[in-house]
Design an enzyme around this catalytic site. Structure first.
Site, mmCIF file in Angstrom:
data_model
loop_
_atom_site.group_PDB
_atom_site.id
_atom_site.type_symbol
_atom_site.label_atom_id
_atom_site.label_comp_id
_atom_site.label_asym_id
_atom_site.label_seq_id
_atom_site.Cartn_x
_atom_site.Cartn_y
_atom_site.Cartn_z
ATOM 1 N N LYS A 11 0.849 -1.190 0.000
ATOM 2 C CA LYS A 11 0.000 0.000 0.000
ATOM 3 C C LYS A 11 0.883 1.238 0.000
ATOM 4 O O LYS A 11 2.041 1.184 0.420
ATOM 5 C CB LYS A 11 -0.928 0.045 1.232
ATOM 6 N N PRO A 96 9.589 -4.401 -0.511
ATOM 7 C CA PRO A 96 10.734 -4.068 0.348
ATOM 8 C C PRO A 96 10.316 -3.963 1.816
ATOM 9 O O PRO A 96 9.207 -3.516 2.126
ATOM 10 C CB PRO A 96 11.221 -2.723 -0.196
ATOM 11 N N GLY A 100 7.542 1.446 4.543
ATOM 12 C CA GLY A 100 6.361 2.319 4.580
ATOM 13 C C GLY A 100 5.275 1.811 3.651
ATOM 14 O O GLY A 100 4.342 2.525 3.312
ATOM 15 N N GLY A 103 4.275 -4.058 3.998
ATOM 16 C CA GLY A 103 4.536 -5.404 3.489
ATOM 17 C C GLY A 103 4.276 -6.466 4.536
ATOM 18 O O GLY A 103 3.620 -7.481 4.266
ATOM 19 N N SER A 105 2.341 -6.105 7.238
ATOM 20 C CA SER A 105 0.902 -6.105 7.543
ATOM 21 C C SER A 105 0.111 -6.846 6.478
ATOM 22 O O SER A 105 -0.797 -7.615 6.773
ATOM 23 C CB SER A 105 0.413 -4.648 7.623
ATOM 24 N N SER A 106 0.488 -6.646 5.226
ATOM 25 C CA SER A 106 -0.245 -7.292 4.134
ATOM 26 C C SER A 106 -0.035 -8.798 4.155
ATOM 27 O O SER A 106 -0.968 -9.577 3.930
ATOM 28 C CB SER A 106 0.208 -6.710 2.790
ATOM 29 N N ASP A 138 -2.142 -1.155 10.378
ATOM 30 C CA ASP A 138 -2.300 -1.144 8.915
ATOM 31 C C ASP A 138 -2.955 -2.410 8.383
ATOM 32 O O ASP A 138 -3.341 -2.471 7.217
ATOM 33 C CB ASP A 138 -0.907 -1.058 8.253
HETATM 34 C C1 LIG Z 1 2.757 4.667 9.276
HETATM 35 C C2 LIG Z 1 1.633 3.787 8.821
HETATM 36 O O1 LIG Z 1 2.145 2.707 8.085
HETATM 37 C C3 LIG Z 1 0.718 4.581 7.912
HETATM 38 O O2 LIG Z 1 -0.089 3.731 7.163
HETATM 39 C C4 LIG Z 1 0.851 3.225 9.998
HETATM 40 O O3 LIG Z 1 0.313 4.255 10.787
HETATM 41 C C5 LIG Z 1 1.693 2.310 10.871
HETATM 42 O O4 LIG Z 1 0.990 1.105 10.927
HETATM 43 P P1 LIG Z 1 1.690 -0.185 11.588
HETATM 44 O O5 LIG Z 1 3.104 -0.295 11.102
HETATM 45 O O6 LIG Z 1 0.758 -1.327 11.415
HETATM 46 O O7 LIG Z 1 1.748 0.277 13.095
HETATM 47 P P2 LIG Z 1 1.656 -0.662 14.395
HETATM 48 O O8 LIG Z 1 2.513 -1.870 14.161
HETATM 49 O O9 LIG Z 1 0.228 -0.821 14.769
HETATM 50 O O10 LIG Z 1 2.333 0.321 15.471
HETATM 51 C C6 LIG Z 1 3.733 0.530 15.426
HETATM 52 C C7 LIG Z 1 4.021 1.751 16.302
HETATM 53 O O11 LIG Z 1 3.697 2.939 15.534
HETATM 54 C C8 LIG Z 1 3.091 3.918 16.386
HETATM 55 N N1 LIG Z 1 1.733 4.190 15.895
HETATM 56 C C9 LIG Z 1 1.149 3.379 14.961
HETATM 57 C C10 LIG Z 1 -0.120 3.690 14.509
HETATM 58 C C11 LIG Z 1 -0.783 4.808 15.040
HETATM 59 N N2 LIG Z 1 -2.035 5.142 14.638
HETATM 60 N N3 LIG Z 1 -0.181 5.588 15.975
HETATM 61 C C12 LIG Z 1 1.071 5.303 16.398
HETATM 62 O O12 LIG Z 1 1.605 6.035 17.256
HETATM 63 C C13 LIG Z 1 3.097 3.329 17.790
HETATM 64 O O13 LIG Z 1 4.292 3.740 18.420
HETATM 65 C C14 LIG Z 1 3.154 1.839 17.539
HETATM 66 O O14 LIG Z 1 3.743 1.149 18.624
HETATM 67 N N1 LIG Z 2 6.098 -10.916 6.680
HETATM 68 C C1 LIG Z 2 6.814 -9.805 6.956
HETATM 69 N N2 LIG Z 2 7.271 -9.034 5.958
HETATM 70 C C2 LIG Z 2 7.971 -7.894 6.224
HETATM 71 N N3 LIG Z 2 8.269 -7.446 7.456
HETATM 72 C C3 LIG Z 2 7.834 -8.205 8.483
HETATM 73 C C4 LIG Z 2 7.082 -9.395 8.291
HETATM 74 N N4 LIG Z 2 6.767 -9.903 9.507
HETATM 75 C C5 LIG Z 2 7.308 -9.072 10.412
HETATM 76 N N5 LIG Z 2 7.971 -8.061 9.824
HETATM 77 C C6 LIG Z 2 8.684 -6.987 10.537
HETATM 78 O O1 LIG Z 2 7.888 -5.791 10.463
HETATM 79 C C7 LIG Z 2 8.721 -4.644 10.346
HETATM 80 C C8 LIG Z 2 8.298 -3.771 9.204
HETATM 81 O O2 LIG Z 2 7.404 -4.460 8.383
HETATM 82 P P1 LIG Z 2 6.827 -3.777 7.070
HETATM 83 O O3 LIG Z 2 7.585 -4.235 5.883
HETATM 84 O O4 LIG Z 2 5.347 -3.948 7.106
HETATM 85 O O5 LIG Z 2 7.198 -2.257 7.325
HETATM 86 P P2 LIG Z 2 6.530 -1.054 6.621
HETATM 87 O O6 LIG Z 2 6.421 -1.317 5.164
HETATM 88 O O7 LIG Z 2 7.245 0.154 7.069
HETATM 89 O O8 LIG Z 2 5.077 -1.121 7.225
HETATM 90 P P3 LIG Z 2 4.200 0.158 7.621
HETATM 91 O O9 LIG Z 2 3.885 0.858 6.348
HETATM 92 O O10 LIG Z 2 3.047 -0.498 8.274
HETATM 93 O O11 LIG Z 2 5.078 0.958 8.557
HETATM 94 C C9 LIG Z 2 10.131 -5.139 10.097
HETATM 95 O O12 LIG Z 2 10.833 -4.920 11.309
HETATM 96 C C10 LIG Z 2 9.988 -6.629 9.857
HETATM 97 O O13 LIG Z 2 11.047 -7.351 10.465
#
Ligand SMILES: C[C@](O)(CO)[C@H](O)COP(=O)(O)OP(=O)(O)OC[C@H]1O[C@@H](n2ccc(N)nc2=O)[C@H](O)[C@@H]1O
Ligand SMILES: Nc1ncnc2c1ncn2[C@@H]1O[C@H](COP(=O)(O)OP(=O)(O)OP(=O)(O)O)[C@@H](O)[C@H]1O
Length: 311
Positions: A11, A96, A100, A103, A105-106, A138
């Site tokens: 996303k 990757p 952000g 990946g 979460s999906s 997410d």
């Molecule tokens: C940055 C985004 O990716 C934008 O889509 C999301 O807000 C983050 O979503 P995400 O990675 O699934 O986040 P989570 O794994 O739920 O939370 C990771 C950390 O991000 C911060 N967090 C996340 C979501 C939110 N609404 N407020 C926060 O402050 C918190 O410190 C939390 O402990």
């Molecule tokens: N299946 C997976 N694929 C990728 N990262 C994973 C997975 N499971 C756990 N993680 C952990 O989650 C963290 C980040 O994952 P992700 O790739 O979703 O980050 P992101 O793209 O920044 O997500 P977001 O946009 O929610 O911040 C990494 O520290 C990774 O080690």
């Protein structure tokens, strides 16, 4: 059932507005999220001895209980009340990591949908959304994907109908040596902007309504020009992460992008184009500069859905 394949799309955030703080310590958000055709694949097969195992073609990605796929699988089995359920999971990782792009979460959302099918479970859609929300902010979006307004901490969703005609597309850039911690980005945002955070729930509601009526949704529908993308975490991350500054500068050189921004908490950057051909042309035109600067690039169309079971 033999093997089953489920796709997990990435996303981007087309709008990321940090409204304020919640009682649970998370941030109250107003966002527009968009699925794109950059997809991980999970291959699922039942296991005879009730174990849940994960293999991945990316050695740097943990495949233990910290992986969101294993966490989703374990939660689904626990909630089913059938401890004998097991699966062998093979992950083809193309999104990757830590970019952000949600990946992880999906992948977790794909595990919930794929294992429900493999194990013949019958959780309702709201039950799957609730499990996803427990696993990450997410993840609920990732289940149905497409274009959605995301409120709360990201789990309160309002579907936006897909536009008519050819989907928009993005040119995505990320530097392989760069990743950003989401908790760090939000903590830094609070340091820098906490004094200006909204505190009144009515103000939160006003901002949600403003987003529902925003020029962005008209731009996505093709009935108005695309406005600049707002990402409140970009102004926090950009000054601290050189690859974000460099990637934005590269994308701003491309031919008439509709918008240029960082996705989520970064460090991936994207430029929006009217269609996939334009995004691919921009990718070709920037190829030499991206290679020289060490960036990887992807040209991907917007995707009208989230996780999908493959026939
Ligand atoms: C940055 C985004 O990716 C934008 O889509 C999301 O807000 C983050 O979503 P995400 O990675 O699934 O986040 P989570 O794994 O739920 O939370 C990771 C950390 O991000 C911060 N967090 C996340 C979501 C939110 N609404 N407020 C926060 O402050 C918190 O410190 C939390 O402990
Ligand atoms: N299946 C997976 N694929 C990728 N990262 C994973 C997975 N499971 C756990 N993680 C952990 O989650 C963290 C980040 O994952 P992700 O790739 O979703 O980050 P992101 O793209 O920044 O997500 P977001 O946009 O929610 O911040 C990494 O520290 C990774 O080690």
């Amino acid at each position: 059932m033999a093997e089953l394949t489920v796709c997990a799309p990435a996303k981007i955030n087309l709008h990321l507005e940090v409204l304020g703080l919640r009682a649970d310590g998370f941030h109250e958000l107003a966002m527009v999220m968009q699925s794109i055709e950059l997809v991980d694949a999970l291959h699922l097969a039942p296991s005879a001895d009730g174990t849940i195992s994960l293999r991945c073609d990316r050695p740097d990605l943990p495949v233990d209980g910290s992986n969101l796929i294993v966490r989703a699988a374990t939660m689904l089995r626990e909630r089913s009340g059938l401890p004998e359920l097991g699966a062998h999971i093979r992950l083809e990782k193309r999104i990757p990591v830590g970019a952000g792009l949600a990946g992880g979460s999906s992948d977790g959302a794909a595990a919930l949908v794929g294992l429900q099918a493999l194990w013949g479970l019958r959780f309702s859609h709201p039950e799957l959304l609730a499990m996803a929300a427990e696993l990450g902010s997410d993840m609920p979006f990732c289940l149905d994907g497409g274009t959605q307004l995301c409120f709360g901490r990201g789990e309160v969703l309002e579907k936006v109908p897909p536009a008519e005609g050819d989907p928009l597309a993005v040119l995505l850039l990320k530097h392989p040596a760069s990743s950003v911690s989401t908790p760090w980005a939000y903590g830094r945002c609070r340091e820098l902007r906490g004094h200006a955070y909204l505190r009144d729930p009515h103000a939160f509601a006003q901002r949600r309504e403003a987003l529902r009526r925003s020029p962005l949704l008209a731009g996505l529908a093709g009935t108005a020009a695309m406005p600049p993308v707002r990402n409140d975490l970009q102004e926090v991350v950009e000054p601290e992460v050189a690859s974000v500054r460099e990637g934005l500068e590269l994308l701003r050189r491309s031919d008439r992008p509709l918008a240029v921004a960082m996705s989520g908490s970064g460090p991936s950057l994207f430029a929006v184009f009217p269609d996939l051909d334009c995004a691919q042309a921009a990718q070709a035109a920037l190829a030499a500069a991206c290679t020289a600067a060490g960036f990887e690039s992807w040209a991907c169309a917007f995707r009208p859905r989230g996780v999908s079971l493959e026939p």
